[in-house]
Write an enzyme that holds these catalytic residues in place. Structure first.
Site, short mmCIF file in Angstrom:
data_model
loop_
_atom_site.label_atom_id
_atom_site.label_comp_id
_atom_site.label_asym_id
_atom_site.label_seq_id
_atom_site.Cartn_x
_atom_site.Cartn_y
_atom_site.Cartn_z
N GLU A 6 -6.99 4.66 7.74
CA GLU A 6 -6.75 6.08 7.46
C GLU A 6 -7.96 6.70 6.78
O GLU A 6 -8.28 7.87 6.99
CB GLU A 6 -5.48 6.24 6.60
CG GLU A 6 -4.23 6.03 7.45
CD GLU A 6 -3.03 5.47 6.69
OE1 GLU A 6 -3.01 5.52 5.45
OE2 GLU A 6 -2.12 4.98 7.37
N ASN A 8 0.87 -1.18 0.00
CA ASN A 8 0.00 0.00 0.00
C ASN A 8 0.90 1.22 0.00
O ASN A 8 1.47 1.57 1.03
CB ASN A 8 -0.89 -0.05 1.26
CG ASN A 8 -1.74 1.20 1.42
OD1 ASN A 8 -1.81 2.04 0.52
ND2 ASN A 8 -2.38 1.33 2.57
N GLY A 44 2.09 2.19 10.81
CA GLY A 44 3.04 3.30 10.70
C GLY A 44 3.75 3.66 11.98
O GLY A 44 4.41 4.69 12.06
N SER A 49 3.03 -2.18 10.46
CA SER A 49 4.48 -2.21 10.72
C SER A 49 5.14 -3.54 10.36
O SER A 49 6.06 -3.98 11.05
CB SER A 49 4.76 -1.84 12.19
OG SER A 49 4.38 -0.51 12.42
N HIS A 101 -9.67 1.11 4.75
CA HIS A 101 -8.40 1.32 5.47
C HIS A 101 -8.63 2.28 6.63
O HIS A 101 -9.41 3.23 6.53
CB HIS A 101 -7.35 1.87 4.50
CG HIS A 101 -5.98 1.87 5.10
ND1 HIS A 101 -5.57 2.83 5.99
CD2 HIS A 101 -4.94 1.00 4.98
CE1 HIS A 101 -4.33 2.55 6.38
NE2 HIS A 101 -3.93 1.44 5.77
N LYS A 124 0.15 4.23 -0.33
CA LYS A 124 -0.53 5.41 0.24
C LYS A 124 -0.30 6.63 -0.66
O LYS A 124 -0.18 6.47 -1.87
CB LYS A 124 -0.06 5.63 1.67
CG LYS A 124 -0.20 4.36 2.53
CD LYS A 124 -0.09 4.59 3.99
CE LYS A 124 -0.21 3.26 4.72
NZ LYS A 124 -0.19 3.38 6.16
N GLU A 126 -5.72 -5.12 10.50
CA GLU A 126 -4.72 -4.08 10.72
C GLU A 126 -5.05 -3.30 11.99
O GLU A 126 -5.85 -2.35 11.95
CB GLU A 126 -4.72 -3.10 9.55
CG GLU A 126 -4.36 -3.69 8.21
CD GLU A 126 -3.76 -2.64 7.29
OE1 GLU A 126 -2.62 -2.83 6.86
OE2 GLU A 126 -4.41 -1.62 7.03
P1 PGA Z 1 2.53 0.24 7.69
O1 PGA Z 1 1.10 0.46 7.04
O2 PGA Z 1 3.09 -1.02 7.11
O3 PGA Z 1 3.31 1.46 7.30
O4 PGA Z 1 2.33 0.13 9.16
C1 PGA Z 1 0.24 -0.62 6.80
C2 PGA Z 1 -1.04 -0.12 6.17
O5 PGA Z 1 -1.44 1.00 6.45
O6 PGA Z 1 -1.67 -0.84 5.38
#
Ligand code: PGA
Length: 257
Positions: free
Chosen positions: A101, A9, A177, A216, A99, A11, A171
Site C-alpha cells: 500500500e 497490521n 484485502g 487474506s 508494504h 493499517k 505478500e
Molecule cells: P490482509 O492484509 O490480511 O487484510 O489481506 C495483509 C497486509 O496488508 O499486510
C-alpha cells in the site's frame, strides 16, 4: 521447534478506544506466549504509546509492538513524517517497510525502501520487509523476477548481519484485502525462491531466514499456511482487527510450533 511471527497490521484503523480494547483483549486472553512465537502488534503511529503501555503492563514477554512505516532520516524538515529513533522510547521493536500500500499510494520504490531498511537497522529495530507481485505481474509470469529485484534492490548495502535480522513478508498484492489468499503451492514456491536467493546472494543459512506470508490470512486458511515448512508466520491485516479470528490464528501457530 518452529519459530512463528504472528504480526497484526492494523493499517489506518483503530481509534484510541478501539486500540485499547483490541490490545487489552490480546494481552489478557492470549494464552501465555511460548518463547518461539512472537506476536507483533502494529497499530497506527498515534496509538503506539498506548498499545506499548498495555503490552508492557501485561508482562507477556513475547508480545511486541511495531510501526507500519518510518522515514529514512533520523530527523529533519519532513512534515508529517516519523523517524525510527522516535519509535524507540515506546518500546517499538519492529517496523513494517515496503508494504504494497505504501508502494502503491505513496510511490515508494525499491531504492526508497532500501534507505528505510538501512535506517531501521541503524536504529537497531527489526524491519518486516514486504515484497510481492501484482496480479498483472503474476499473469505475465514475472513473479520470481519481481521478487528478485525487490529483494536485491531493497537489501542493497545492508550487511549480512543486517540481512539475517530482517524479517521478510511475502505478500502478493492481489491477495491483500481481497479475501483470496495465495494457494499453499504458490506460497511454498515463492518462499523457497526467496530463501534460495538470499542463501545464494548473501550466504545466510536457510534456517535463519524467516519469511512471513501475508494476504487474506484468516482463521480458515491459517492452519494450512502456517503448516508449510518454509512459512514462519503471517502478516495479517483485516483479520488482525477481529479479536477472535486473530486469537484463532495465534492458537494455530501454537499447535504447529
Ligand atoms: P490482509 O492484509 O490480511 O487484510 O489481506 C495483509 C497486509 O496488508 O499486510
Amino acid at each position: 521447534m518452529k519459530t512463528f511471527f504472528i504480526a497484526g497490521n492494523w493499517k489506518m484503523n483503530t481509534t484510541l478506544s478501539e486500540a485499547k480494547e483490541l490490545a487489552e483483549f490480546i494481552v489478557k486472553t492470549f494464552p501465555p506466549i511460548p518463547e518461539n512465537i512472537k506476536v507483533i502488534l502494529c497499530p497506527p503511529f498515534i496509538n503506539i504509546p498506548l498499545v506499548s503501555r498495555i503490552v508492557k503492563q501485561s508482562f507477556q514477554p513475547n508480545i511486541f509492538v511495531g510501526a507500519q512505516n518510518c522515514h529514512f532520516e533520523n530527523k529533519g524538515a519532513f512534515t508529517g513524517e516519523v523517524s525510527a529513533p522516535m519509535l524507540i522510547p515506546y518500546d517499538c521493536r519492529y517496523v513494517i517497510i515496503g508494504h504494497s500500500e505504501r508502494r502503491k499510494y505513496f510511490n515508494e520504490d525499491n531504492s526508497l525502501i532500501n534507505k528505510k531498511l538501512i535506517a531501521v537497522h541503524n536504529n537497531n529495530l527489526i524491519p518486516i520487509f514486504c515484497i510481492g507481485e501484482t496480479l498483472e505481474e503474476r499473469q505475465q509470469n514475472k513473479t520470481l523476477e519481481i521478487l528478485k529485484s525487490q529483494i536485491e534492490e531493497g537489501l542493497e548495502k545492508l550487511s549480512n548481519e543486517q540481512i539475517e535480522k530482517t524479517l521478510i513478508a511475502y505478500e502478493p498484492v492481489w491477495a491483500i484485502g481481497t479475501g483470496i489468499s495465495a494457494t499453499t503451492e504458490q506460497i511454498f514456491e515463492a518462499h523457497n525462491f526467496i530463501k534460495d536467493l538470499i542463501n545464494d546472494n548473501y550466504k545466510i543459512d536457510k534456517e535463519k531466514i524467516f519469511i512471513l506470508y501475508g494476504g487474506s490470512v484468516d482463521d480458515k486458511n491459517s492452519y494450512e499456511i502456517l503448516k508449510l515448512e518454509n512459512v514462519n508466520g503471517a502478516l495479517i491485516g483485516g483479520a488482525s482487527l477481529k479479536k477472535d479470528v486473530f486469537k484463532h490464528i495465534y492458537q494455530n501457530a501454537i499447535e504447529l510450533s
